[in-house]
Motif scaffolding. Structure first.
Motif, mmCIF file in Angstrom:
data_model
loop_
_atom_site.group_PDB
_atom_site.id
_atom_site.type_symbol
_atom_site.label_atom_id
_atom_site.label_comp_id
_atom_site.label_asym_id
_atom_site.label_seq_id
_atom_site.Cartn_x
_atom_site.Cartn_y
_atom_site.Cartn_z
ATOM 1 N N ILE A 82 43.034 28.271 44.661
ATOM 2 C CA ILE A 82 42.221 29.485 44.632
ATOM 3 C C ILE A 82 43.072 30.673 44.208
ATOM 4 O O ILE A 82 42.708 31.438 43.316
ATOM 5 C CB ILE A 82 41.619 29.756 46.028
ATOM 6 N N ASP A 83 44.232 30.783 44.834
ATOM 7 C CA ASP A 83 45.109 31.907 44.543
ATOM 8 C C ASP A 83 45.517 31.926 43.071
ATOM 9 O O ASP A 83 45.628 32.992 42.462
ATOM 10 C CB ASP A 83 46.356 31.828 45.431
ATOM 11 N N SER A 84 45.730 30.745 42.510
ATOM 12 C CA SER A 84 46.178 30.713 41.117
ATOM 13 C C SER A 84 45.142 31.370 40.212
ATOM 14 O O SER A 84 45.504 32.085 39.281
ATOM 15 C CB SER A 84 46.459 29.276 40.675
ATOM 16 N N VAL A 85 43.868 31.157 40.487
ATOM 17 C CA VAL A 85 42.894 31.797 39.599
ATOM 18 C C VAL A 85 42.625 33.234 40.014
ATOM 19 O O VAL A 85 42.423 34.107 39.162
ATOM 20 C CB VAL A 85 41.595 30.958 39.357
ATOM 21 N N ALA A 86 42.689 33.515 41.295
ATOM 22 C CA ALA A 86 42.477 34.896 41.749
ATOM 23 C C ALA A 86 43.544 35.818 41.168
ATOM 24 O O ALA A 86 43.243 36.927 40.713
ATOM 25 C CB ALA A 86 42.493 34.956 43.270
ATOM 26 N N GLN A 87 44.769 35.358 41.164
ATOM 27 C CA GLN A 87 45.857 36.165 40.603
ATOM 28 C C GLN A 87 45.600 36.473 39.142
ATOM 29 O O GLN A 87 45.780 37.595 38.682
ATOM 30 C CB GLN A 87 47.190 35.429 40.738
ATOM 31 N N GLU A 88 45.168 35.452 38.423
ATOM 32 C CA GLU A 88 44.878 35.644 37.004
ATOM 33 C C GLU A 88 43.797 36.699 36.796
ATOM 34 O O GLU A 88 43.839 37.469 35.840
ATOM 35 C CB GLU A 88 44.395 34.321 36.432
ATOM 36 N N GLU A 89 42.846 36.718 37.687
ATOM 37 C CA GLU A 89 41.727 37.635 37.550
ATOM 38 C C GLU A 89 42.035 39.004 38.167
ATOM 39 O O GLU A 89 41.169 39.877 38.212
ATOM 40 C CB GLU A 89 40.488 37.058 38.237
ATOM 41 N N GLY A 90 43.232 39.130 38.696
ATOM 42 C CA GLY A 90 43.586 40.392 39.330
ATOM 43 C C GLY A 90 42.861 40.624 40.652
ATOM 44 O O GLY A 90 42.646 41.764 41.057
ATOM 45 N N TYR A 91 42.499 39.564 41.305
ATOM 46 C CA TYR A 91 41.787 39.682 42.577
ATOM 47 C C TYR A 91 42.714 39.446 43.767
ATOM 48 O O TYR A 91 43.756 38.801 43.635
ATOM 49 C CB TYR A 91 40.628 38.684 42.623
ATOM 50 N N HIS A 92 42.308 39.968 44.895
ATOM 51 C CA HIS A 92 43.073 39.827 46.118
ATOM 52 C C HIS A 92 42.348 38.860 47.047
ATOM 53 O O HIS A 92 41.122 38.842 47.082
ATOM 54 C CB HIS A 92 43.227 41.187 46.784
ATOM 55 N N VAL A 93 43.133 38.108 47.798
ATOM 56 C CA VAL A 93 42.546 37.041 48.605
ATOM 57 C C VAL A 93 42.632 37.339 50.096
ATOM 58 O O VAL A 93 43.726 37.437 50.659
ATOM 59 C CB VAL A 93 43.253 35.706 48.317
ATOM 60 N N GLU A 296 42.984 21.292 42.795
ATOM 61 C CA GLU A 296 41.950 21.414 41.768
ATOM 62 C C GLU A 296 40.611 21.855 42.355
ATOM 63 O O GLU A 296 39.872 22.633 41.743
ATOM 64 C CB GLU A 296 41.797 20.079 41.036
ATOM 65 N N MET A 297 40.303 21.362 43.542
ATOM 66 C CA MET A 297 39.039 21.782 44.159
ATOM 67 C C MET A 297 39.026 23.288 44.384
ATOM 68 O O MET A 297 38.027 23.965 44.120
ATOM 69 C CB MET A 297 38.823 21.050 45.486
ATOM 70 N N GLY A 298 40.149 23.794 44.869
ATOM 71 C CA GLY A 298 40.248 25.235 45.073
ATOM 72 C C GLY A 298 40.072 25.980 43.760
ATOM 73 O O GLY A 298 39.332 26.963 43.668
ATOM 74 N N GLN A 299 40.732 25.467 42.748
ATOM 75 C CA GLN A 299 40.642 26.092 41.429
ATOM 76 C C GLN A 299 39.219 26.107 40.898
ATOM 77 O O GLN A 299 38.714 27.137 40.440
ATOM 78 C CB GLN A 299 41.500 25.291 40.455
ATOM 79 N N ARG A 300 38.597 24.956 40.967
ATOM 80 C CA ARG A 300 37.242 24.849 40.430
ATOM 81 C C ARG A 300 36.279 25.756 41.185
ATOM 82 O O ARG A 300 35.419 26.425 40.609
ATOM 83 C CB ARG A 300 36.750 23.393 40.511
ATOM 84 N N ALA A 301 36.436 25.758 42.480
ATOM 85 C CA ALA A 301 35.570 26.606 43.300
ATOM 86 C C ALA A 301 35.770 28.075 42.926
ATOM 87 O O ALA A 301 34.802 28.828 42.739
ATOM 88 C CB ALA A 301 35.867 26.384 44.780
ATOM 89 N N ALA A 302 37.023 28.459 42.776
ATOM 90 C CA ALA A 302 37.314 29.849 42.429
ATOM 91 C C ALA A 302 36.770 30.185 41.043
ATOM 92 O O ALA A 302 36.209 31.259 40.827
ATOM 93 C CB ALA A 302 38.817 30.091 42.484
ATOM 94 N N LYS A 303 36.911 29.266 40.118
ATOM 95 C CA LYS A 303 36.403 29.524 38.770
ATOM 96 C C LYS A 303 34.903 29.739 38.787
ATOM 97 O O LYS A 303 34.372 30.629 38.116
ATOM 98 C CB LYS A 303 36.773 28.374 37.832
ATOM 99 N N LEU A 305 33.219 30.877 41.217
ATOM 100 C CA LEU A 305 32.994 32.188 41.810
ATOM 101 C C LEU A 305 33.186 33.294 40.780
ATOM 102 O O LEU A 305 32.373 34.220 40.680
ATOM 103 C CB LEU A 305 33.962 32.401 42.979
ATOM 104 N N PHE A 306 34.231 33.194 39.990
ATOM 105 C CA PHE A 306 34.488 34.246 39.016
ATOM 106 C C PHE A 306 33.487 34.213 37.861
ATOM 107 O O PHE A 306 33.183 35.245 37.281
ATOM 108 C CB PHE A 306 35.938 34.199 38.523
#
Lengths: 333, 333
Positions: A82-93, A296-303, A305-306
DNA sequence: GTGAAAGCGCTAACAT
DNA sequence: ATGTTAGCGCTTTCAC
């Protein structure tokens, strides 16, 4: 203490709006002014107030991650994803820990209506209703994605693994290795453990194994309690010759108990766990695991969301199923 | 979408200020009005906007936790400790993962000047300067507590363990067990690993063990690289007969390599790790560990932070040292 | 006991 | 190209 746009304006003899526009590199502003402002901002370490911005644009740039526990390989890996994609999007977790308390989870969801976050990623606690009103209300108001542990009957995006299938196959594996009397250790009322239980039972049915009721041990949230009931089962009259632990922690209990009680794995009892332990191969004996693609589940879920945040798609009906991977080791030989 | 105080005021034919006061149970407001407002708020699930509030009271009710990694027993336990006190205080926890990148850490600290958080708890990444300007500047502007991995020369509160002492004692233990040629595996430029290295060296000096330079293997952040260099050392000409791993992950590498290379633990090489792995006793063989009070460290650090937030105390000079606990197991017998 | 108004820091529509 | 103004949701004087 922090420097504001207003101070910049005053010091530079400009209007706040000019500074604001210069900072966002608006075409309306002259290069010279932009340079001035940027230089000043740089030197004074100007950072825009997160709250003023949020209030104005109705975007907090925060997302919430609600999980039962962080000291757990599955969840910590998922958070990394999740953090990996949030960081890319400039989001805070924002991380919220429920410690498997449904009551606490409801409280958190209520708090989350404050606009503190723009979206929610959640893996529910044991005991949360499959059609929880709290979850579905929040999901109606803010992008909302379940991962792993879901509310089956809430309309929201979901990212899960093939729990039923993988449990079915793991159980068949156990039976193939000669187990006549397998035991499934359930971690309480949860979407995933119920799926896994069903997969387990299907394998039993297929192989004509009876008294299925007694082949499930239901655990709750009290750790020492669980250890007691697992021990009773492992040393009791109708000892199982194979065990499937529905979550990692329960498998660790099984190992500890077998250790203490001199029950040999896999000779006396074979063990398979749903677990994402990277060092499962270093245990005594090496533990057979059903690995979920946690990162990957975290990533996919975050994607997902974004995507919703970018209004690209309506994700409510998304339902992603990722495959688990079974790794056989000594414990089920 | 969320309901605002203004809407309540309109629907109830009151002024916003009246509603605001009623909601905060002001003595100025009549009981009847309070009841009306509360009832309406309840029914409409009113939750005050986090941002409007923050903007006004200059309190975000957020704290930041900056750590290198979350998939690590020490940090996940520490986060649990932090969360336990943050929850009590009604605070929200923003987790920032640096993945051991100093550059990323500096970026994060810069972002944190936005007022998004009221305080910072941090365990620094390898490679961060012991007198980092970025850290000290932020620490000047917002309550700031280091835990475990600190910037030695930055004036801010610190919560650490007795790294030097515990490493010294663990090394003596290794030597007492007969090791003549111990190796310390260092995890890179970090306050804690440096302390641990010094403790290691002191024990060597005490026992008259020479060529101390060659007895430290310095690792960096690249995992596969580290595995290569550890393997080279373990199978090379001057094999160590004892190893102290300065962090958990390195110990796991040692175990994996010994497994693959058929190096027997503890017969060929004894192993001790700085690790908070709860299941260290289930490994093959059970791993001797220096355990840090990870949960408590998080708790203490958070308490310090909230003391500062409550302006109870100036915590800048606080320096708490908590004891580690050594648990001997098979790996160093 | 209740209400009007200012202002937190910022953006954007609308002047000039 | 730059400035003025209103307003995001809330709290807090200060009137009434």
């Amino acid at each position: 203490m922090p420097i504001t746009i207003r101070k910049i304006a005053k010091d530079l003899n400009l209007a706040v709006s000019t500074v604001s526009k210069a900072l966002s590199d608006s075409y309306e502003i002259s290069d010279e002014t932009k340079r001035m402002v940027l230089k000043y901002a740089q030197e004074h370490q100007y950072v825009p107030s997160a709250y003023a911005g949020s209030l104005k644009n109705r975007r907090s740039k925060n997302i919430a991650v609600v999980v039962p526990e962080v000291a757990d390989t599955f969840f910590s890996n998922a958070i990394n994803g999740i953090d990996s994609v949030a960081q890319e999007e400039g989001y805070h977790v924002l991380v919220y820990l429920t410690h498997e308390s449904a009551a606490r989870e409801y409280e958190i969801l209520h708090e989350l209506k404050s606009g503190r976050v723009d979206g929610v990623l959640i893996s529910v606690s044991a005991g949360v209703d499959s059609n929880s009103r709290a979850h579905s209300e929040l999901a109606d108001n803010v992008p909302f994605v379940f991962f792993d542990r879901v509310c089956k009957d809430v309309a929201a995006a979901k990212v899960v693994t093939d729990d039923f299938e993988s449990s079915y196959r793991a159980t068949l594996h156990l039976l193939d290795k000669g187990c006549k009397s397998p035991l499934y250790i359930d971690a309480g009322p949860l979407s995933i453990t119920e799926e896994r239980r069903q997969g387990f039972l299907k394998a039993l049915t297929l192989r004509g194994i009876s008294s299925q009721e007694e082949r499930t041990l239901i655990c709750a949230q009290d750790e020492s309690q669980n250890i007691v009931s697992i021990r009773r089962r492992l040393v009791g009259k109708h000892k199982p010759d194979g065990v499937i632990a529905s979550v990692e922690k329960l498998a660790m209990h099984v190992y500890e108990i077998c250790n203490e009680e001199k029950i040999r794995i896999p000779e006396d009892v074979k063990v398979i766990a749903f677990s994402n332990l990277r060092i499962a191969g270093l245990l005594a004996p090496p533990l057979s695991c059903v690995y979920q693609p946690s990162f990957e589940m975290g990533q996919r879920a975050a994607k997902l969301l974004f995507d919703a945040l970018a209004k690209k798609t309506n994700i409510v009906r998304e339902h992603i199923v990722l495959p688990s991977r079974f790794e056989q080791r000594e414990s089920s030989k």
